[in-house]
Design a protein around this motif. Structure first.
Motif, PDB file in Angstrom:
ATOM      1  N   LEU A 115       0.819  -1.218   0.000  1.00 31.62           N
ATOM      2  CA  LEU A 115       0.000   0.000   0.000  1.00 31.62           C
ATOM      3  C   LEU A 115       0.847   1.259   0.000  1.00 31.62           C
ATOM      4  N   ASP A 116       2.025   1.127   0.601  1.00 32.49           N
ATOM      5  CA  ASP A 116       2.883   2.298   0.683  1.00 32.49           C
ATOM      6  C   ASP A 116       3.879   2.387  -0.480  1.00 32.49           C
ATOM      7  N   ASP A 117       3.861   1.366  -1.312  1.00 33.50           N
ATOM      8  CA  ASP A 117       4.822   1.319  -2.427  1.00 33.50           C
ATOM      9  C   ASP A 117       4.564   2.471  -3.386  1.00 33.50           C
ATOM     10  N   PRO A 118       5.610   3.249  -3.727  1.00 31.82           N
ATOM     11  CA  PRO A 118       5.406   4.389  -4.647  1.00 31.82           C
ATOM     12  C   PRO A 118       4.985   3.931  -6.041  1.00 31.82           C
ATOM     13  N   ALA A 119       5.315   2.684  -6.386  1.00 34.17           N
ATOM     14  CA  ALA A 119       5.006   2.202  -7.731  1.00 34.17           C
ATOM     15  C   ALA A 119       3.548   1.780  -7.883  1.00 34.17           C
ATOM     16  N   LEU A 120       2.818   1.856  -6.788  1.00 35.41           N
ATOM     17  CA  LEU A 120       1.444   1.308  -6.800  1.00 35.41           C
ATOM     18  C   LEU A 120       0.549   2.026  -7.806  1.00 35.41           C
ATOM     19  N   ASP A 121       0.567   3.330  -7.759  1.00 32.76           N
ATOM     20  CA  ASP A 121      -0.322   4.092  -8.646  1.00 32.76           C
ATOM     21  C   ASP A 121      -0.058   3.754 -10.097  1.00 32.76           C
ATOM     22  N   ALA A 122       1.229   3.767 -10.450  1.00 29.72           N
ATOM     23  CA  ALA A 122       1.593   3.476 -11.839  1.00 29.72           C
ATOM     24  C   ALA A 122       1.096   2.103 -12.241  1.00 29.72           C
ATOM     25  N   ARG A 123       1.234   1.235 -11.322  1.00 28.74           N
ATOM     26  CA  ARG A 123       0.847  -0.133 -11.620  1.00 28.74           C
ATOM     27  C   ARG A 123      -0.678  -0.258 -11.825  1.00 28.74           C
ATOM     28  N   LEU A 124      -1.409   0.433 -10.970  1.00 28.66           N
ATOM     29  CA  LEU A 124      -2.873   0.394 -11.078  1.00 28.66           C
ATOM     30  C   LEU A 124      -3.323   0.983 -12.408  1.00 28.66           C
ATOM     31  N   THR A 125      -2.702   2.100 -12.767  1.00 33.27           N
ATOM     32  CA  THR A 125      -3.045   2.730 -14.036  1.00 33.27           C
ATOM     33  C   THR A 125      -2.793   1.754 -15.179  1.00 33.27           C
ATOM     34  N   PHE A 126      -1.710   1.040 -15.062  1.00 26.15           N
ATOM     35  CA  PHE A 126      -1.374   0.061 -16.087  1.00 26.15           C
ATOM     36  C   PHE A 126      -2.458  -1.017 -16.186  1.00 26.15           C
ATOM     37  N   ILE A 127      -2.850  -1.453 -15.044  1.00 27.70           N
ATOM     38  CA  ILE A 127      -3.879  -2.510 -15.026  1.00 27.70           C
ATOM     39  C   ILE A 127      -5.170  -1.992 -15.661  1.00 27.70           C
ATOM     40  N   ARG A 128      -5.535  -0.782 -15.287  1.00 34.24           N
ATOM     41  CA  ARG A 128      -6.744  -0.198 -15.868  1.00 34.24           C
ATOM     42  C   ARG A 128      -6.655  -0.170 -17.385  1.00 34.24           C
ATOM     43  N   ARG A 129      -5.521   0.323 -17.821  1.00 27.52           N
ATOM     44  CA  ARG A 129      -5.386   0.475 -19.263  1.00 27.52           C
ATOM     45  C   ARG A 129      -5.442  -0.878 -19.949  1.00 27.52           C
ATOM     46  N   GLN A 130      -4.720  -1.795 -19.374  1.00 28.59           N
ATOM     47  CA  GLN A 130      -4.686  -3.137 -19.949  1.00 28.59           C
ATOM     48  C   GLN A 130      -6.080  -3.753 -20.038  1.00 28.59           C
ATOM     49  N   SER A 131      -6.890  -3.531 -18.994  1.00 24.89           N
ATOM     50  CA  SER A 131      -8.223  -4.163 -18.983  1.00 24.89           C
ATOM     51  C   SER A 131      -9.235  -3.316 -19.712  1.00 24.89           C
ATOM     52  N   GLY A 132      -8.791  -2.174 -20.236  1.00 19.91           N
ATOM     53  CA  GLY A 132      -9.707  -1.314 -20.986  1.00 19.91           C
ATOM     54  C   GLY A 132     -10.774  -0.702 -20.107  1.00 19.91           C
ATOM     55  N   LEU A 133     -10.413  -0.472 -18.831  1.00 15.55           N
ATOM     56  CA  LEU A 133     -11.400   0.103 -17.910  1.00 15.55           C
ATOM     57  C   LEU A 133     -11.451   1.611 -18.046  1.00 15.55           C
ATOM     58  N   ASP A 134     -12.621   2.110 -17.951  1.00 19.14           N
ATOM     59  CA  ASP A 134     -12.833   3.555 -17.912  1.00 19.14           C
ATOM     60  C   ASP A 134     -12.109   4.122 -16.708  1.00 19.14           C
ATOM     61  N   PRO A 135     -11.439   5.317 -16.847  1.00 25.94           N
ATOM     62  CA  PRO A 135     -10.727   5.837 -15.665  1.00 25.94           C
ATOM     63  C   PRO A 135     -11.682   6.112 -14.498  1.00 25.94           C
ATOM     64  N   ARG A 136     -12.967   6.387 -14.839  1.00 25.91           N
ATOM     65  CA  ARG A 136     -13.904   6.694 -13.751  1.00 25.91           C
ATOM     66  C   ARG A 136     -14.365   5.426 -13.039  1.00 25.91           C
ATOM     67  N   ALA A 137     -14.348   4.334 -13.790  1.00 26.68           N
ATOM     68  CA  ALA A 137     -14.879   3.099 -13.197  1.00 26.68           C
ATOM     69  C   ALA A 137     -13.988   2.627 -12.055  1.00 26.68           C
TER      70      ALA A 137
END
Lengths: 173, 1075
Positions: free
Chosen positions: B7-29
């Protein structure tokens, strides 16, 4: 709306739950045993209803629809705890309680008149007046009148629209 | 990734964004990551997940619905143009496109689904309904959906599914009736369709489908009841008549319709019923399948049949019944005490299924349990098929004992209505007996007393009571039923057992010599049986009878029973023994039992030829009570006439033993409490005294013929009236105290041989003597003391206020005379009255004699009265004395009874009071020409008024026999209340004989009181006339009205002077003037 109630079977059961008379009117006559079972199992529901009735201090003889199988089974208990059970053919219409009660009243009268037969007590020890076996014996095949009366009511339900008036007059004859 | 440190890892946000993009999720979803939570927190997590997703989900499905609706609308507009070509193409190609109806179903179903996902049940229900009806139309036409194609099959399943959905949605809404109505209408509609498709009621497919429908519905209900669904109760509405008024109001129309009645097809019941229905349908399915199996040749190709062959119908049936059974049990309120009849019925069906599937042992176990209730409630119609299946089970199991037992029971119940011929069962039994051997050598006992007995039996005693050692006649009747034959059953003996110590008897079978001898009625005499004959029991009576019963045959066993001890004698048991090969079967019979449905009908064979029966009209005909002979004890009570109050009245109790046994006699005597006032009664015997009960007066042991008497004394006081005495003479036979016959252990506890004779005696009680009193009062002649006289303050000063004369008459009224031993006047001088003298004191001996009925004795007594200081309470002075009469009753044999005393007190006194009075005092006799004094005392007794007296002596010139010296006419000084004035005259008689004293008129010149009386005297104008009383003849009754009749006028010796104010003027005293 005058739904024709078709009476399939009638059962009289003594206060000790011994069968008095079971008649079936289904045409063609088949599976009389089924109605014996129906009458016997209805006693359970009747017991339940009686408990409910005593709890609510109701004195109504009419116990209502007991259960539905391929026939609708209705129950009635006379003040002297003789149970009358009828099986009506199922039809997709509302069965008015008043109509069913009219049939029960007619059957009750038939029973009452038959038990009042003084010859039932012929040769019975005189002190034995309260013995229920006399009531049970009213359904014995030796006593034709009772069967006749019940059959007449059964036939009436088949042939005519049972209006209470008709049932009453048919018995008075 | 899902760990704390990540949870405290600085790379977390980047990683989540990557996952979103990969799964084609809407940024709002929302992207949810399962964080490591404890199991306690998981609920919260799920809830938060739901909250977050609910809105978007609703939105999502709404959009979907909109899209589908658009599509549907577009499609339905295009419908008309596309319909015809599609039909033509569809009929030829196997893979044809969906028809417009099909599309409608599809879209409606989709919309219903989405609505359901959104939780909009009403809309979902509507769309499902539309889908369902469209589908129904499609299935209704073989042109649209030809049967037995893939799409048809799919459509059919879809229809079933939608139907379930509809039911479910109705139930969500608590609309039981609608749900059930839909369920049944679905079944009805598709039953009709099935007939068209060639899978009608005669096929197993149909029943399989119907069973499935029932089962699905049942499961749905069962699921529902686990959450919030409530099964409605169909109690009749209270008072059909009262409800009709409500209909007139017309407000709650639906309610009113429900009140009037309900449609049975819409009455929802608990799921057990539907499982039960499913099971019944499956049974039908199996039935049809078996039928199909018989003509397999025609069917074997059908894939459905091949499929059916793999199905284990019975286990399905069993499963359904078991579930139904459990549910019935759950829903039955008729609690633990008896197994519910509904469940029994299901149990019976389960047992039948076990039988069908060859699990006979299970079936037998069920049958045993079920049969108990059916036997008890005498439902023979239900019992018969049960027994026959049971019997078949037993046969399959090879349990021969059970088979025999069941066969006997079936015989006992009689044949089923018409299908069996009456002898077949008997033949079956014989066949079993002959062909098999029992599993053990032990006697097989088949107890049919609970179910239908083989023979109708009745044991009748002629009398209801007999004495000890007296024979009681009995008849035991065994009648075979007419509807079934028992003639070939090889009974060998019949054992008859009696209650108590009576010996039992065995009747052996003997074949009749020829068939011609056999009548339908046999009478066998068992002879006399008694408890005392038990020693020679081994004496073989060797009773034989024909123990074969043809239909309707009757065997009557008759005999006499005698008991030497009191008990109840009855026939306790009958045992028929049946022997065939190695079989040895005992059939116990109840001595009084009938087949169900017939009334016990006791009768007594009166004569054998012609056969005549006497009906026994007695309730307890089946036993006889043995009692001791009643004791013959004679009790006589003798007494003389009525008892007198005060005496001890003798009553002789005479007890005679008229029996032939020695009797110990004990007597209890009870004096009934009376309601008579002041009654103080007691009884005494020997030395015992009691006011109510004397218990256990021993008369001792009386040998036969001996009598003995005792005297009972009854003493009564108080008022006259009847006294009631109950006398209970209890006798006890001395023989039973020491029993000579040995008491066997099984004999009933020895009943003491006692008897009781009761007598009630009513003793009238009367007075022996009655007394009446007559009282007159005289005024005092003494001058009253002055107001200031010191003597009046002395303690023993007797302020004389005149005298009372009491005449007491005692009458002997009792029917037998008395002997008077003493008569005394006991003085009880009081403050205001004392006895001066009495005649009783003088000549006592003269009256101490026998007084007989009607004798009277009179006593006079003078009582001096004192002036009353103040008016008495109640106005009476208590009588200052009591007469006491001591007497004995004269008994008939010149004896005298016990001394008794009777007391009469002197009557209460009430001296009259005077107002103003003039007392004339003159000697009785005078001598001619010698002066006699005449004295007039005027006394003002009035408490308040003074008197103004005018005196007038009126000498009569013609008749006067006196020369008067004194005042002629004058006025006295005013007389104050309580004052007294004496005026004196001297008279010289001048004539002989009865000479009247000159008339003296005394007037009170005061205005008379305004009373009616006073008005009358007002005529004289002078005033009130004052009464002049000659003291020689003074005597007045009591002032108050004494109505008592006991004033015996004849005995009054004093001439009665009746003073009346109007007579007073004419009053004239008379003096006898002697020469």
């Amino acid at each position: 709306m005058a739904p024709q109630l078709r009476l399939n079977a009638v059962a009289f059961v003594s206060p000790q739950n011994h069968p008095i008379l079971i008649r079936t009117f289904e045409q063609p006559r088949q599976d009389e045993l089924k109605y014996h079972y129906i009458a016997h199992t209805s006693l359970d529901v009747i017991d339940e209803r009686i408990q409910a009735a005593t709890a609510s201090k109701s004195t109504d003889c009419y116990l209502g629809l007991l259960y539905v199988e391929d026939v609708a089974v209705y129950g009635y208990m006379t003040p002297l705890k003789v149970k009358i059970i009828i099986a009506l053919e199922l039809s997709d219409s509302i069965v008015r309680d008043a109509d069913v009660v009219a049939i029960f009243k007619a059957l009750h009268t038939a029973y009452r008149r038959s038990v009042a037969n003084p010859f039932l007590r012929l040769n019975v020890p005189t002190e034995n007046v309260t013995d229920h076996s006399i009531l049970v014996s009213a359904g014995n095949s030796r006593w034709q009148a009772f069967r006749k009366r019940v059959d007449e009511i059964g036939r009436a339900s088949y042939g005519f629209v049972p209006s209470p008036l008709f049932l009453v007059t048919s018995k008075i004859q | 990734m899902a760990s704390r440190k990540m949870l405290d890892d600085p790379a977390l946000d980047a990683r989540l964004t990557f996952i979103r993009r990969q799964s084609g999720l809407d940024p709002r979803a929302a992207l949810f990551v399962l964080s490591p939570v404890t199991s306690a927190e998981i609920g919260d997590f799920v809830r938060s997940l739901q909250e977050a997703l609910y809105e978007p989900a609703i939105e999502y499905y709404t959009n979907h619905s909109k899209r589908v609706r658009r599509k549907r609308n577009r499609h339905s507009q295009a419908n008309v143009s596309y319909q015809l070509p599609l039909t033509t193409i569809g009929s030829t190609s196997a893979q044809r496109p969906l028809r417009p109806e099909g599309w409608t179903v599809r879209y409606e179903y989709k919309m219903a689904c989405f609505a359901e996902f959104r939780g909009e049940d009403d809309i979902a229900l509507k769309h499902y309904h539309d889908a369902y009806s469209a589908l129904h139309i499609m299935l209704g036409s073989t042109a649209i959906l030809p049967p037995r194609t893939k799409r048809w099959a799919e459509a059919k399943v879809l229809a079933d599914c939608i139907s379930v959905k509809i039911c479910k949605l109705y139930l969500y809404n608590n609309e039981h009736a609608m749900a059930l109505a839909h369920h049944s209408s679905h079944m009805r509609l598709f039953s009709d369709l099935s007939r068209g498709w060639g899978i009608g009621e005669e096929t197993f497919e149909f029943w399989s489908w119907l069973a499935r429908q029932h089962r699905v519905f049942a499961e749905l209900l069962e699921q529902g009841t686990r959450s919030t669904l409530k099964i409605p109760t169909h109690l009749p509405s209270p008072g059909v008549a009262s409800q009709t008024q409500e209909t007139q109001r017309g407000s709650l129309e639906v309610e009113a319709m429900r009140a009037l009645g309900l449609n049975p097809t819409q009455a929802l019941q608990h799921p057990g019923f539907y499982y039960y229905m499913a099971a019944r349908c499956t049974e039908n399915r199996r039935d049809r399948y078996l039928r199909a199996l018989e003509n397999e040749s025609s069917h074997h190709a059908s894939p459905g049949f091949v499929n059916e062959r793999k199905v284990d119908h019975l286990s399905i049936v069993l499963e359904l019944y078991t579930r139904a059974y459990e549910l019935f049990k759950k829903y039955s309120t008729s609690s633990s005490q008896s197994q519910g009849r509904l469940t029994l019925w299901i149990a019976y069906l389960i047992a039948q299924t076990y039988y069908e599937s060859g699990k006979f042992e299970m079936a037998v176990r069920f049958f045993e349990r079920i049969a108990k209730t059916y036997r008890r409630e005498q439902w023979d119609a239900l019992l018969r098929p049960l027994l026959s299946t049971w019997y078949r089970c037993a046969q399959h199991l090879g349990d021969m004992e059970l088979s025999v037992q069941l066969l006997l029971e079936i015989i006992g119940h009689g044949p089923q209505d018409d299908q069996d011929d009456p002898e077949s069962l008997e033949e079956d039994l014989l066949a079993v007996l002959k062909s098999t051997v029992p599993s053990s050598d032990q006697v097989l006992t088949v107890d049919l007393t609970e179910s239908g007995p083989l023979l109708d039996t009745s044991a009748v005693f002629w009398k209801s009571h007999v004495n000890v050692d007296q024979a009681a006649a009995f008849q035991i009747t065994l009648t075979a039923p007419e509807i079934i034959s028992l003639a070939s059953l090889p009974f060998t003996s019949l054992l008859v057992q009696f209650s108590g110590d009576l010996p039992s008897i065995t009747v052996q079978h003997t074949a009749p010599e020829s068939d011609a001898d056999v009548s339908s009625l046999q009478k066998i005499d068992l002879g006399d049986l008694s408890t005392s004959s038990s020693d020679n029991e081994d004496k073989d009576k060797d009773i034989k009878a024909n123990l074969r019963w043809r239909p309707g045959d009757t065997l009557i066993l008759c005999g006499n029973l005698t008991s030497s001890v009191p008990s109840n004698m009855t026939v306790s048991k009958l045992v028929l023994t049946l022997k065939e090969g190695n079989w040895n079967i005992d059939l116990p019979l109840h001595p009084n039992s009938r087949r169900s449905g017939t009334i016990p009908y006791p009768r007594w064979l009166g004569s054998l030829s012609p056969v005549r029966f006497i009906p026994v009209h007695r309730d307890n005909y089946s036993f006889v009570v043995v009692r001791h002979r009643p004791h013959v004890v004679k009790v006589s009570l003798s007494s003389e006439g009525p008892a007198y109050l005060g005496e001890e009245f003798p009553i002789v109790i005479d007890v005679t033993n008229a029996d032939d046994r020695e009797l110990d006699i004990v007597v209890d005597i009870l004096l009934q409490p009376t309601e008579i006032e002041e009654a103080d009664n007691f009884i005494s015997v020997d030395e015992e005294r009691s006011s109510s009960l004397i218990k256990g007066v021993e008369f001792g042991v009386l040998p036969p013929g001996v009598n003995m008497n005792k005297t009972l004394y009854l003493a009564c006081s108080g008022a006259v009236g009847d006294r009631v005495i109950d006398i209970s003479v209890q006798s006890r036979s001395m023989a039973s105290v020491s029993p000579t016959t040995p008491v066997t252990p099984q004999s009933p506890s020895q009943v003491a041989d006692t008897g009781e004779t009761l007598r009630t005696l009513v003793v009238p009680t009367v007075d022996p003597i009655t007394a009446t009193h007559h009282v007159t009062y005289r005024r005092s002649t003494k001058p009253s003391p002055g107001l200031g006289d010191l003597d009046t303050f002395e303690g023993d000063y007797w302020d004389d206020a005149g005298e009372a004369h009491v005449v007491t008459t005692m009458t002997s009224v009792g029917p037998s005379g008395i002997f008077v031993e003493g008569l005394k006047l006991l003085r009880e001088d009081g403050t205001y009255a004392k006895v001066n003298e009495s005649t009783v004191d003088q000549d006592e001996d003269e009256f101490l004699t026998e007084w007989h009925t009607g004798d009277e004795f009179c006593d006079q007594c003078r009582i001096s009265l004192a002036r009353l200081d103040e008016p008495l309470g109640g106005g009476y002075i208590p009588g200052p004395g009591t007469y006491e009469v001591s007497w004995r009753r004269l008994l008939p044999n010149n004896q005298k009874g016990s001394l008794a005393k009777t007391r009469f007190s002197l009557p209460p006194l009430k001296p009259p009071s005077d107002g103003l009075i003039a007392l004339l005092n003159v000697p009785n006799t005078a001598k001619l020409h010698q002066t006699i004094p005449l004295q007039l005392t005027i006394r003002n007794g009035h408490p308040t008024k003074s008197a103004n007296i005018i005196l007038q002596l009126e000498p009569d010139a013609v008749t006067d026999g006196f020369v008067v010296a004194g005042i002629r006419n004058g006025r006295l000084p005013i007389l104050l209340p309580g004052g007294e004035e004496i005026i004196k005259w001297n008279l010289i008689p001048i004539e002989c004989g009865w000479v009247k004293v000159p008339k003296i008129k005394v007037m009170n010149r005061r205005p008379p009181p305004p009373s009616a009386h006073g008005q009358a005297h007002d005529v004289e104008g002078e005033g009130e006339i004052v009464e002049v009383v000659d003291v020689r003849w003074d005597g007045r009754p009591e002032q108050s009205v004494r109505t008592s009749v006991d004033v015996a006028r004849k005995s009054v010796e004093v001439p009665k002077v009746e003073m009346h104010p109007s007579d007073a003027a004419q009053f004239a005293a008379v003096v006898l003037v002697l020469p």
